[in-house]
Design an enzyme around this catalytic site. Structure first.
Site, PDB file in Angstrom:
ATOM      1  N   HIS A   1      11.010  11.578   2.617  1.00  0.00           N
ATOM      2  CA  HIS A   1      10.592  10.238   2.675  1.00  0.00           C
ATOM      3  C   HIS A   1      10.929   9.461   4.179  1.00  0.00           C
ATOM      4  O   HIS A   1       9.794   9.251   4.936  1.00  0.00           O
ATOM      5  CB  HIS A   1      11.388   9.277   1.668  1.00  0.00           C
ATOM      6  CG  HIS A   1      11.078   7.959   1.901  1.00  0.00           C
ATOM      7  ND1 HIS A   1      12.010   6.968   1.399  1.00  0.00           N
ATOM      8  CD2 HIS A   1       9.908   7.249   1.867  1.00  0.00           C
ATOM      9  CE1 HIS A   1      11.319   5.688   1.380  1.00  0.00           C
ATOM     10  NE2 HIS A   1      10.192   5.779   1.863  1.00  0.00           N
TER      11      HIS A   1
ATOM     12  N   HIS B   1       7.895   7.927   7.419  1.00  0.00           N
ATOM     13  CA  HIS B   1       8.324   6.701   8.365  1.00  0.00           C
ATOM     14  C   HIS B   1       8.475   7.089   9.782  1.00  0.00           C
ATOM     15  O   HIS B   1       7.985   6.504  10.677  1.00  0.00           O
ATOM     16  CB  HIS B   1       9.536   6.242   7.909  1.00  0.00           C
ATOM     17  CG  HIS B   1       9.358   5.174   6.560  1.00  0.00           C
ATOM     18  ND1 HIS B   1       9.444   3.806   6.830  1.00  0.00           N
ATOM     19  CD2 HIS B   1       9.549   5.546   5.317  1.00  0.00           C
ATOM     20  CE1 HIS B   1       9.280   3.569   5.508  1.00  0.00           C
ATOM     21  NE2 HIS B   1       9.391   4.300   4.550  1.00  0.00           N
TER      22      HIS B   1
ATOM     23  N   HIS C   1       3.010   8.990   1.557  1.00  0.00           N
ATOM     24  CA  HIS C   1       4.184   7.836   1.424  1.00  0.00           C
ATOM     25  C   HIS C   1       4.293   7.491   0.121  1.00  0.00           C
ATOM     26  O   HIS C   1       5.428   7.293  -0.474  1.00  0.00           O
ATOM     27  CB  HIS C   1       4.111   6.972   2.371  1.00  0.00           C
ATOM     28  CG  HIS C   1       5.293   5.723   2.356  1.00  0.00           C
ATOM     29  ND1 HIS C   1       4.999   4.574   1.665  1.00  0.00           N
ATOM     30  CD2 HIS C   1       6.636   5.924   2.735  1.00  0.00           C
ATOM     31  CE1 HIS C   1       6.024   4.065   1.926  1.00  0.00           C
ATOM     32  NE2 HIS C   1       7.075   4.759   2.309  1.00  0.00           N
TER      33      HIS C   1
ATOM     34  N   ASN D   1       7.783   7.633  -2.231  1.00  0.00           N
ATOM     35  CA  ASN D   1       8.212   6.351  -2.483  1.00  0.00           C
ATOM     36  C   ASN D   1       8.315   5.439  -3.711  1.00  0.00           C
ATOM     37  O   ASN D   1       9.229   4.963  -4.029  1.00  0.00           O
ATOM     38  CB  ASN D   1       7.820   5.481  -1.451  1.00  0.00           C
ATOM     39  CG  ASN D   1       8.553   3.976  -1.186  1.00  0.00           C
ATOM     40  OD1 ASN D   1       9.764   4.004  -0.770  1.00  0.00           O
ATOM     41  ND2 ASN D   1       8.016   3.130  -1.530  1.00  0.00           N
TER      42      ASN D   1
ATOM     43  N   ILE E   1       6.817  -0.392   3.294  1.00  0.00           N
ATOM     44  CA  ILE E   1       8.014  -0.510   2.690  1.00  0.00           C
ATOM     45  C   ILE E   1       8.639   0.531   2.621  1.00  0.00           C
ATOM     46  O   ILE E   1       7.947   1.627   2.475  1.00  0.00           O
ATOM     47  CB  ILE E   1       8.005  -1.404   1.310  1.00  0.00           C
ATOM     48  CG1 ILE E   1       9.353  -1.838   0.741  1.00  0.00           C
ATOM     49  CG2 ILE E   1       7.232  -0.429   0.064  1.00  0.00           C
ATOM     50  CD1 ILE E   1       9.947  -2.909   1.745  1.00  0.00           C
TER      51      ILE E   1
END
Length: 867
Positions: free
Chosen positions: A528, A533, A719, A723, A867
């Site tokens: 993740h 990110h 993602h 997520n 997010i």
């Protein structure tokens, strides 16, 4: 030059300027909530008495008209220096009270410019904000009645501060698209000037209003000045701790470590913090509220006031988090109730009960999570479906340096497996591609000595067998510790085999829990955080520094970068920082982000393409006769099956789009902005890996298509897959624990006797305790939610994001293709022969279903890592 329109002219250019005042948008303005105010249902900031705070919004709007000016820049006529002509300064006129096309909080203003043919067609404009205390968000500008020309649109989406805050006036360009060599001559200077402004000069501390994109290492996670225990290694800039780069903020160094940056206000380039009404700003505000306000209250209740013990004593008590709730003192609930995001997360029943929503994994069955079938299914359809790989050698070997870690080869033997292979030998199962491994041995072993100072953890290897019905059956778990004399002597390991009765079944359940603790931590830190990110941020920085808003690749990638730098800054401030939420609730503790640095050494950009990833893990082989050119080794692999369709749709869209602007490889090679962009991505953004041979050379169209497809896939579908299942699966801490506090008990010990007497208590004393569970659930529920203004793959926030009708048609085709894929996913989930689609917990795999409603939905692929 400003006087070129001084003569009387009969023709006027009429413009409509759409903007939003700061206090409508900026979540930082909501700090008044923390000072006794709150938000009403419409999002207005109210004081404790329920009155609108200060009338700030109306006041700001009233002043905008006579305090904001614009100057047009010609795209067709130049001055004596070869730059586009600049018109005279004109101010916004009266507020336009109603425009049906506008959102609920947008204001529109009229503006009129004198025009003559000597000026030509506007291609850009300068804008100035003369107000000292009010910035605003410029949404768009449209000119509708330019003689002998269609309307000219500018999509702006940018914050405008007082003009004295900028070294150069703010400039905006039309929605037209040009390669650098095709830019109209009058706009060349302005295109280059704007990129230079965005790059900055690499010095000084960044200010709130700035839009400067520069690189820095991860040197702001620790705070050695406060406590030596809060010191953390600098990640990036060395072969020891390589890492992707982040946005530079330029804060002063700490006193005790000049290489580290002092904590403080987290700089985010201003336009990266859009301030969407109900999206990441409120979600990030929720995380800030959790970390700063609510979690300390939880801690005081459990540890200081002893209001509730920090241990669950039964599985029923864990389920009470969703069914009955936890009684908490009134003063804690009173802190939560004024905060809209937290109030939605913490369901309350009366005044003193805190209750979480039931996680999807136990909505149908309360016990199916314990089955071996569900344990195996979640490796291909859970929240971390991208680690399992084909077992190609037996026993499994380690890639750790034998000179440092000794012999780390597995102690697994054929007889361990063959009793559960349905009559097959290990050789036949290997040759038939029936054996798979979830291998966390090498990721955890180098850190176990440090981790186990505060925990009781193993490095795990799990072997699974592909059954005739397409499901995965775990057949052995190997649990390893560093050799008692030191890790340089290798590992000390034990093998646990499946059992369904008696004390052996409890030991098997505990072994699976240790595997899931490894998996939970690897998922959060690597699958993740690192692989989505962190690795995407350098692409965002380089794009803003070197690809003009007029560049086609900027227009292609920009939607997939929305809010990522913002959320990453929040993560460094509250989630992955020293003593932050991740360190407090996940097994590696202070070693958490350092572990992701070790994993980054093996990150390969080209392997992030889903087909390449599947082939590398042995889960697919090239087959031109199969869909997508691949044959899956596990046919019922929901993440791969759905993901390949999404990947192909993305790549087809990118190919259609890129072909509009690059007729041949030479066009790619001669694109100066593109070449500089890619060079900087490799040499600076991912500079610690710059010498790796696998980087595309960006010398042909295929390199460009593949690279852009990987970036979009990573920021959107990958993602989403790792997520938005966090709370649906991990909200039930028994299913996805994040800590291990006991090793497998040995006969003759009190822990063993307790395990025999009370298996549930033994399990609960092994995994995450109550306080850390409350933290986990609070955070991952926020992270698993979609905002009401989320923008999903195949959508744009602006209908006419480009003036190129060909690109708009290609994008519409992309959206239609994604809609058809949604239908296919629904059909597959309804196929009872595909047992991995729903599994024993009867939870259909929908994480790659493109669209979603807002809230906790277990579906939806946002365009970006928002997010």
């Amino acid at each position: 030059m400003f006087g070129i329109f001084d003569r009387d002219h009969s023709q006027k250019i009429k413009g409509t300027v759409v903007l939003m005042p700061k206090n409508v948008l900026d979540f930082n303005a909501v700090t008044s909530v923390k000072q006794g105010g709150f938000l009403d249902a419409a999002g207005n900031v109210l004081d404790a008495a329920g009155s609108l705070v200060g009338g700030i919004i109306d006041g700001a709007t009233a002043f905008l008209g006579r305090n904001v000016s614009m100057r047009l820049i010609s795209a067709t006529k130049t001055d004596a220096n070869g730059k586009g002509l600049v018109g005279k300064e004109v101010f916004l006129e009266k507020h336009v009270p109603t425009l049906p096309t506008l959102g609920a909080r947008q204001d529109a203003f009229s503006i009129h410019f004198d025009w003559d043919a000597d000026f030509g067609i506007p291609g850009a404009f300068y804008i100035r904000n003369y107000m000292q205390a009010h910035e605003f968000f410029l949404v768009s500008v449209t000119f509708d009645d330019i003689p002998n020309h269609e309307s000219v649109e500018f999509v702006c989406n940018s914050w405008i501060y007082n003009f004295k805050n900028y070294k150069k006036d703010r400039i905006f360009f039309t929605n037209d698209t040009y390669l650098p060599s095709q830019t109209p001559a009058p706009l060349v200077y302005y295109r280059q000037e704007e990129l230079q402004n965005l790059r900055g000069d690499g010095t000084g501390q960044r200010k709130e209003w700035e839009r400067v994109y520069d690189y820095d290492v991860y040197n702001d996670l620790g705070d050695p000045d406060e406590d030596v225990k809060l010191a953390r290694p600098v990640l990036g800039g060395s072969s020891t701790h390589p890492y992707p780069r982040r946005v530079r903020s330029g804060r002063k160094p700490t006193k005790k470590d000049p290489k580290s940056e002092r904590p403080g206000v987290m700089y985010v380039p201003r336009d990266e913090n859009f301030g969407h009404l109900k999206s990441s700003d409120f979600l990030t505000y929720g995380i800030k509220s959790l970390s700063q306000d609510v979690l300390p209250l939880f801690k005081s209740v459990i540890f200081d006031l002893n209001f509730t013990p920090n241990e669950f004593d039964s599985f029923d008590e864990v389920r009470d988090l969703f069914e009955g709730g936890i009684e908490l003192p009134t003063h804690i609930l009173s802190k939560i109730s004024p905060l809209p995001v937290l109030k939605e997360i913490f369901r309350t029943d009366g005044e003193q009960v805190l209750k979480f929503p039931p996680p999807h994994v136990i909505r149908v069955s309360k016990s199916a999570w314990m089955t071996d079938e569900e344990f195996g299914r979640e490796m291909v359809a859970g929240v971390n479906p991208c680690v399992i790989r084909l077992l190609q050698e037996f026993p499994p070997k380690s890639t750790l340096d034998i000179a440092v870690y000794g012999d780390q080869t597995s102690i697994l033997k054929k007889e361990h497996l063959e009793i559960n292979l349905g009559g097959l030998t290990v050789e036949k199962a290997l040759n038939g591609q029936r054996l798979f491994i979830l291998d966390y041995h090498d990721a955890f072993m180098p850190f176990l000595e440090k981790i186990n100072k505060n925990a009781k953890a193993y490095a795990t290897r799990t072997i699974l067998f592909l059954k005739d019905d397409g499901t995965l059956k775990p057949v052995a778990i190997e649990l390893s510790l560093p050799h008692p004399n030191g890790v340089k002597y290798g590992a000390e390991s034990k093998v646990i085999l499946p059992a369904d009765q008696g004390v052996d079944s409890t030991i098997w359940l505990l072994a699976k829990a240790h595997v899931i603790v490894n998996d939970s931590c690897y998922h959060q830190l690597m699958s993740h955080w690192l692989n989505t990110h962190a690795v995407v941020e350098p692409f965002i920085i380089a794009t803003n520094r070197h690809l003009s808003v007029l560049h086609p690749i900027n227009k292609l990638l920009d939607p997939h970068f929305r809010d990522t730098i913002n959320i990453n800054g929040l993560a460094r401030n509250a989630l992955i920082n020293a003593d932050g939420i991740i360190e407090e609730t996940f097994l590696p503790g202070p070693n958490s982000v350092e572990m992701s640095s070790a994993a980054y050494k093996n990150w390969v950009f080209t392997d992030q393409a889903l087909p390449a990833d599947l082939i590398k893990r042995g889960l697919a082989v090239e087959d031109p006769s199969s869909p997508h050119g691949l044959r899956l080794v596990i046919e019922d692999y929901p993440y791969a099956v759905d993901g390949l369709e999404i990947w192909d749709a993305i790549k087809s869209w990118v190919q259609d789009y890129v072909s509009l602007y690059y007729p041949n490889d030479e066009a790619v090679q001669k694109d100066t902005e593109l070449q500089t962009w890619w060079k900087e991505v490799v040499e600076k953004g991912h500079g610690d890996l710059k010498d790796k041979p696998w980087w595309p050379k960006m010398q042909n169209i295929q390199d460009l298509i593949q690279s852009c497809s990987i970036i979009i896939w990573t920021a959107s579908a990958l993602h989403a897959a790792v997520n938005f299942g966090q709370y649906p699966y991990g909200g039930y801490i028994l299913n996805r624990p994040t800590l291990s506090r006991r090793w497998i008990p040995e006969k003759g010990t009190p822990n063993y006797d307790e395990m025999v007497k009370n298996p549930q208590k033994a399990y609960l004393r092994t995994i995450t305790p109550k306080y850390q569970t409350l933290i986990d659930l609070s955070v991952i529920e926020i992270l698993s939610r979609h905002a009401s203004d989320e923008i999903y793959l195949g959508e744009r926030d602006v209908k006419f994001w480009t003036s190129d009708s060909r690109a708009l048609q290609a994008f519409q085709k992309f959206g239609s293709k994604l809609a058809k894929i949604e239908g296919k996913i629904t059909e597959r989930n309804n196929d009872s022969d595909l047992k991995n689609r729903t599994g024993p917990v009867q939870l259909p795999y929908t994480l790659l279903h493109r669209s979603s409603e807002d809230g906790l939905t277990f579906r939806g692929i946002p365009n970006s890592i928002s997010i």
